[in-house]
Design an enzyme around this catalytic site. Structure first.
Site, short mmCIF file in Angstrom:
data_model
loop_
_atom_site.label_atom_id
_atom_site.label_comp_id
_atom_site.label_asym_id
_atom_site.label_seq_id
_atom_site.Cartn_x
_atom_site.Cartn_y
_atom_site.Cartn_z
CD GLU A 1 -2.47 1.08 2.89
OE1 GLU A 1 -2.33 0.11 3.65
OE2 GLU A 1 -2.89 2.08 3.19
CG ASP B 1 -0.59 1.40 6.86
OD1 ASP B 1 0.55 0.83 6.42
OD2 ASP B 1 -0.83 2.52 6.39
CG ASP C 1 -4.87 1.85 8.85
OD1 ASP C 1 -5.31 0.95 7.75
OD2 ASP C 1 -4.46 2.98 9.00
CG ASP D 1 -8.03 3.99 5.10
OD1 ASP D 1 -9.28 4.14 4.81
OD2 ASP D 1 -7.44 5.52 5.13
#
Ligand code: 0RA
Length: 663
Positions: A447, A525, A527, A529
């Protein structure tokens, strides 16, 4: 067979005939090479044991003697399956010189032999029977209600520990099998409620009228009663479908916009093959056709699926031709065009199925093709005549699909021609590895450019390639085919992997002969997102590169969530428990300001840390992407990537690890 064993069997040494020795050898073989019988000794094999037992109860139900099946996951991860069928016979079996019950539980494939009057059609993927479950269990107890009596017999590793005992009286009939998988055999012993309940739901749709329930005795959850008060109770679900496949299709399509009001339904027997089909068009662009033979999901398709496609295409094409709707088209419509936005479940029962293909989930019986073809075309023809409005909608959809396919073909050819023309043709953003053997090569889809840069520094360039992806890739669930082939990131994924898609006959056929990596790792990541991006990429693989998932090539990297540091000692933690334990350990229980860092993104680690925790094969945790149920995966992807927000929120709240922290 030792004398001790003979005694356990209730036989005197002189009793053992060649037959009974064979019996023992049979189950020994199962213990020696369990994977041959149940696929593997991991999560799949473990759950397969339950399916094997439930299948026997389903057979009893299909024979017309049982309508209720309960599965319990007990506190110790043992399983109990109960049904209200006739009960396995317990009378003495002359040939085998033991009770019929013991024969069923100790002779491979014996279950069906006694059950001649029933049409034995189910039977797990390998159809090995309950004796196999017995062989692989450290403990199995069979309890039979029959003839007004309750009979019971206990086994361990397939060997009887007791005779068949009468332990009481009863006024019902039925079979209960309780078993605990053997830790010597399986490398995991923990049952997944989700995996089992998904299968029970599927079985309920596939076998209408049967009630299947599952209860997890390991876990209590709060349940709200009708009066608004709440109680703690075991987690449980009951599945029961009166409309069968029609409800299955509705269930799969809850998150899609339907084109017609109700699914088209076909049920009947053709040339001795029971055929049941439900299908429905929706406004999406994907084809979601799920096929089953004897309740087994035939992920590789086969003759039943070919028959359905042929019947569908021919009948719709004929109708469209006769209606004059195709006159303005400048090109031929193809088989694909009839399946865009189609959700279908095809289920046939075949007495002697021949399974072919790599995973033995492709039906080979040639007679089935024509049966399904004819059943489909007869029912569809009648439907189109009776529902002209629906028929028009469907034809319009097919024309739209054909037009889009033309555009997609051009876009696709452009991508693939470019690859051939420009030498290596590899995307500029790809930092490739030096090794060439795909089996030892890995590619990380990372990402963002910044984390991509860190990964490039941290990797082992010999076998690890890095490909940064810019932010969120296209949501393929909502995009038309040509948009997908025109998308930069998606084109890069294709070219980096070295696979091509689409042939004249099948616009989604995947050619992976030139696949360049056997580990494809999504690294995002930790998280919300990051999870979203990982889901977008997985959706793309699920819809367009399913074979890569099937081969087990797709993985998710798991970067650590925390580091806990004291002085020059630092440990990484992947969950809150680990973090708390390490804080305790490093601080020695005292309040010395141990430093805890929460990693929100890959970018917060330097190259060395990223290598150490997430990329180094010695330390990293890669999660392999597996599809336990293609139908359920289909529904979940359409929900995660669809327009409806509430079901998505609910799903994320239930499953996501990060949602609570960040959202
Ligand atoms: C053999 C013969 C009969 C029933 C069964 C097996 C049977 C097996 C299982 C396994 C789980 N539940 C089951 N229910 C029944 C027929 C017995 C008869 O003729 O009465």
């Amino acid at each position: 067979m030792s004398n001790v064993d003979a005694e356990k069997n209730g036989l005197t040494p002189s009793d053992y005939s060649a037959d009974s020795i064979q019996v023992l050898e049979g189950l020994e073989a199962v213990r020696k090479r369990p994977s041959m019988y149940i696929g593997d000794v991991g999560v799949r094999g473990l759950h397969h044991l339950v399916y094997e037992v439930v299948d026997n109860s389903i057979d009893e139900a299909l024979a017309g003697y049982c309508n209720s099946i309960q599965v319990y996951i007990n506190e110790d991860n043992s399983i109990t399956v109960t049904d209200n069928g006739r009960g396995i016979p317990t009378d003495f079996h002359e040939k085998e010189q033991k009770s019929a019950l013991e024969v069923v539980l100790t002779v491979l494939h014996a279950g069906g032999k006694f059950n001649k009057d029933s049409y034995k059609v189910s039977g797990g993927l390998h159809g090995v029977g309950v004796s196999c479950v017995n062989a692989l269990s450290i403990k199995l107890v069979a309890t039979i209600h029959r003839n007004g009596k309750i009979y019971e017999q206990e086994y361990s590793q397939g060997k009887p520990l007791t005779e068949v005992k009468i332990i009481g009286d009863t006024d019902r009939t039925g079979t209960t099998v309780h078993f605990k998988p053997d830790a010597e055999i399986f490398n995991t012993l923990e049952y997944s409620y989700d995996i089992l309940s998904t299968r029970m739901r599927e079985l309920a749709f596939l076998n209408k009228g049967i009630e299947l329930s599952i209860t997890d005795k390991r876990e209590k959850e709060e349940q709200t009663l009708e009066d608004g008060s709440s109680v703690e109770a075991f987690k449980t679900d009951t599945f029961h479908s009166e409309l069968g496949l029609r409800e299955f299709v509705d269930y799969l399509d809850v998150n899609r916009e339907k084109l017609t009001e109700k699914p088209i339904y076909i049920e009947g027997e053709k040339n001795g093959v029971p055929v049941e089909i439900a299908f429905q068009y929706n406004t999406s662009f994907s084809e979601n056709v799920h096929s089953y033979v004897n309740n087994i999901n035939t992920i590789e398709g086969g003759t039943h699926l070919t028959g359905f496609r042929r019947g569908l295409t021919r009948t719709l094409k004929k109708y469209a031709d006769e209606s004059g709707a195709l006159q303005k088209l400048k090109f031929e419509i193809s088989g694909d065009d009839f399946r865009e936005g189609l959700t279908a479940v095809v289920s046939v029962k075949v007495a002697e199925p021949q399974f072919e293909g790599q995973t033995k989930t492709k039906l080979g019986n040639s007679e089935v093709s024509l049966a399904v073809d004819q059943a489909t075309s007869a029912a569809l023809e009648a439907y189109l005549e009776e529902n002209p409005k629906d028929a028009r909608q469907i034809v319009q959809k097919v024309i739209l699909a054909a037009t889009a396919r033309q555009a997609a073909r051009k876009a696709r050819e452009l991508v693939q021609r470019k690859t051939v023309l420009s030498g290596s043709g590899l995307p500029g953003k790809l930092a490739d590895c030096s090794e060439r053997d795909p089996e030892s090569c890995e590619i990380f889809f990372v990402e963002g450019d910044s984390a991509g840069g860190t990964a490039k520094q941290g990797r082992d360039r010999k076998f690890q390639a890095i490909m940064p992806l810019r932010g969120k890739i296209l949501n393929v669930e909502k995009a038309m085919l040509h948009k997908i082939f025109e998308n930069e990131e998606i084109k890069n994924i294709f070219t980096a992997l070295g696979v091509t898609i689409g042939t004249e006959e099948d616009s989604k056929a995947l050619n992976m002969e030139k696949l360049r990596y056997h580990k494809i790792v999504i690294m995002t990541d930790a998280d919300v997102d990051g999870s979203h991006i990982a889901t977008l990429i997985m959706t793309f693989f699920f819809r367009y590169m399913y074979d890569l998932i099937k081969e087990g090539y797709l993985y998710i990297a798991t970067p650590p969530l925390y580091s806990v540091k004291k002085g020059n000692k630092m440990v990484y933690c992947w969950n809150d428990d680990e973090r708390d334990r390490n804080i305790q350990e490093l601080s020695g229980g005292r309040e010395t300001s141990v430093h805890v860092q929460r990693y929100k993104g890959l970018g917060e680690m330097n190259a060395e840390q990223l290598w150490e925790t997430t990329m180094n094969p010695e330390n990293r945790v890669l999660r392999q992407v597996n599809i336990d149920s293609a139908a359920e995966a289909d529904r979940i992807f359409s929900m995660l990537m669809g327009d409806e927000v509430p079901p998505r929120r609910e799903f994320i709240e239930k499953h996501a690890k990060y949602a609570k922290i960040d959202a």
